[in-house]
Structures are given as C-alpha cells and as structure tokens.
Design a protein around this motif. Structure first.
Motif, PDB file in Angstrom:
ATOM      1  N   GLU A  92      42.298  44.367  47.004  1.00 53.67           N
ATOM      2  CA  GLU A  92      42.599  43.231  47.731  1.00 53.67           C
ATOM      3  C   GLU A  92      42.573  43.513  49.236  1.00 53.67           C
ATOM      4  O   GLU A  92      43.643  43.920  49.703  1.00 53.67           O
ATOM      5  CB  GLU A  92      43.592  42.405  47.365  1.00 53.67           C
ATOM      6  CG  GLU A  92      43.847  41.813  45.958  1.00 53.67           C
ATOM      7  CD  GLU A  92      45.020  41.092  45.480  1.00 53.67           C
ATOM      8  OE1 GLU A  92      45.359  40.695  46.243  1.00 53.67           O
ATOM      9  OE2 GLU A  92      44.803  40.445  44.315  1.00 53.67           O
ATOM     10  N   ALA A  97      46.548  45.654  44.644  1.00 53.23           N
ATOM     11  CA  ALA A  97      47.482  44.976  44.073  1.00 53.23           C
ATOM     12  C   ALA A  97      47.500  45.307  42.391  1.00 53.23           C
ATOM     13  O   ALA A  97      46.492  45.564  41.965  1.00 53.23           O
ATOM     14  CB  ALA A  97      46.685  43.590  44.114  1.00 53.23           C
ATOM     15  N   TYR A  99      48.436  43.708  38.969  1.00 52.72           N
ATOM     16  CA  TYR A  99      48.481  42.501  38.390  1.00 52.72           C
ATOM     17  C   TYR A  99      49.439  42.859  37.122  1.00 52.72           C
ATOM     18  O   TYR A  99      48.770  43.626  36.139  1.00 52.72           O
ATOM     19  CB  TYR A  99      47.196  41.923  37.932  1.00 52.72           C
ATOM     20  CG  TYR A  99      46.623  41.305  39.018  1.00 52.72           C
ATOM     21  CD1 TYR A  99      46.872  39.799  39.454  1.00 52.72           C
ATOM     22  CD2 TYR A  99      46.061  41.790  39.942  1.00 52.72           C
ATOM     23  CE1 TYR A  99      46.290  39.236  40.627  1.00 52.72           C
ATOM     24  CE2 TYR A  99      45.402  41.243  41.239  1.00 52.72           C
ATOM     25  CZ  TYR A  99      45.633  39.836  41.460  1.00 52.72           C
ATOM     26  OH  TYR A  99      45.064  39.354  42.669  1.00 52.72           O
ATOM     27  N   ARG A 100      50.617  42.330  37.099  1.00 54.97           N
ATOM     28  CA  ARG A 100      51.583  42.486  35.790  1.00 54.97           C
ATOM     29  C   ARG A 100      51.052  41.822  34.606  1.00 54.97           C
ATOM     30  O   ARG A 100      50.683  40.633  34.829  1.00 54.97           O
ATOM     31  CB  ARG A 100      52.910  42.360  36.257  1.00 54.97           C
ATOM     32  CG  ARG A 100      53.396  43.254  37.656  1.00 54.97           C
ATOM     33  CD  ARG A 100      54.604  43.447  37.703  1.00 54.97           C
ATOM     34  NE  ARG A 100      55.269  42.188  37.717  1.00 54.97           N
ATOM     35  CZ  ARG A 100      55.798  41.454  38.742  1.00 54.97           C
ATOM     36  NH1 ARG A 100      55.793  41.981  40.072  1.00 54.97           N
ATOM     37  NH2 ARG A 100      56.260  40.396  39.129  1.00 54.97           N
ATOM     38  N   ARG A 105      52.342  39.435  40.625  1.00 56.16           N
ATOM     39  CA  ARG A 105      51.346  40.481  41.293  1.00 56.16           C
ATOM     40  C   ARG A 105      52.253  41.258  42.257  1.00 56.16           C
ATOM     41  O   ARG A 105      53.106  40.623  43.003  1.00 56.16           O
ATOM     42  CB  ARG A 105      50.383  39.461  41.928  1.00 56.16           C
ATOM     43  CG  ARG A 105      49.669  40.310  43.026  1.00 56.16           C
ATOM     44  CD  ARG A 105      48.405  39.186  43.646  1.00 56.16           C
ATOM     45  NE  ARG A 105      48.007  39.716  44.955  1.00 56.16           N
ATOM     46  CZ  ARG A 105      48.652  39.215  46.163  1.00 56.16           C
ATOM     47  NH1 ARG A 105      49.511  38.242  46.088  1.00 56.16           N
ATOM     48  NH2 ARG A 105      48.326  39.777  47.307  1.00 56.16           N
TER      49      ARG A 105
END
Length: 136
Positions: A92, A97, A99-100, A105
């Motif tokens: 990003e 990043a 993402y869980r 995030r």
C-alpha cells in the motif's frame, strides 16, 4: 529473517526535523532582534547533529521479524501475528500491509519502499514465508 528500516530511512525524518528546529530557532532569534550565528546557534547546530544520531539509537530494534510462527513487529511495543491470522499481504503506497483474519489491518514500518532498492525482494520473501507456514 528480520527486516529493519535502513539507516537512511531512519535518518531522513530525524534530520529534516532537526534542521527545521534549527531554522525555527534562528528565525526566532532574528525576529527578536538578535544577530544570527552566535553561540546560541552553535548549540542549535550541535543539537541538529545529535538528534538524528539519537533517533538512530532509539530505533535500533524497530523492524519486522519473520519466524515459523508468524510476524513479530518490533517498535515501542512488540506485537506478533500468527501466519494463520493473516488473510493477505499487500503493498500500500510504499509500505506493506498485513490484513488479518479478524478484519484488522497492520501497516508495517519495514520493509518500506522509500530509499530501499531491495523492497520488492523483501516483500516477496515475506509473501513466501506466509505461503509456506500458514495452514489452509
């Protein structure tokens, strides 16, 4: 495997901040009618040298560590996310990043594209570890 901000990535923000502080100090002296570049300016100049070095020292442990368990983010505090807890890894802007799976995030400070020629390779390594160690 560990990724840390490069020396340049840590020095640039601190140097810009220190330079801005010195300029503000000089302008303040000038607006008060005091001549520029006297002994107070020497102190400000020394501070401009010391602040970036202090920033390097304070951030020496910051970064991201990849283990078989997951990703550990080291900063003012330490956070670990298991590989199974990561849904996606994306670039990003100039950052990475995570993402869980819980919907959260996490934006990583390292690796970072600014002043790092090996950024793409580091992201590929991180993605490879995620694909290897997560359980589907």
């Amino acid at each position: 495997m560990r990724f840390r901000p490069t020396v340049q990535q840590r020095l640039v923000p601190a140097s810009v901040g220190a330079l801005g502080a010195v300029i503000a100090f000089e302008v303040l002296l000038w607006t008060n009618g005091e001549p520029l570049l006297q002994h107070d300016s020497l102190s400000a100049g020394l501070a401009a040298l010391v602040l970036p070095l202090g920033s390097l020292w304070l951030q020496r442990d910051h970064g991201v560590e990849l283990t078989r368990r997951g990703v550990t983010v080291r900063g003012a505090r330490r956070r670990t996310v298991d590989w199974d807890g990561i849904r996606d890894i994306r670039i990003e802007g100039q950052s990475v990043a995570l993402y869980r799976t819980d919907g959260g995030r996490m934006l990583l400070r390292a690796p970072h594209a600014l002043l790092d020629r090996a950024f793409a390779e580091k992201v590929a390594v991180m993605d490879g570890w995620w694909r290897q160690y997560r359980r589907d």
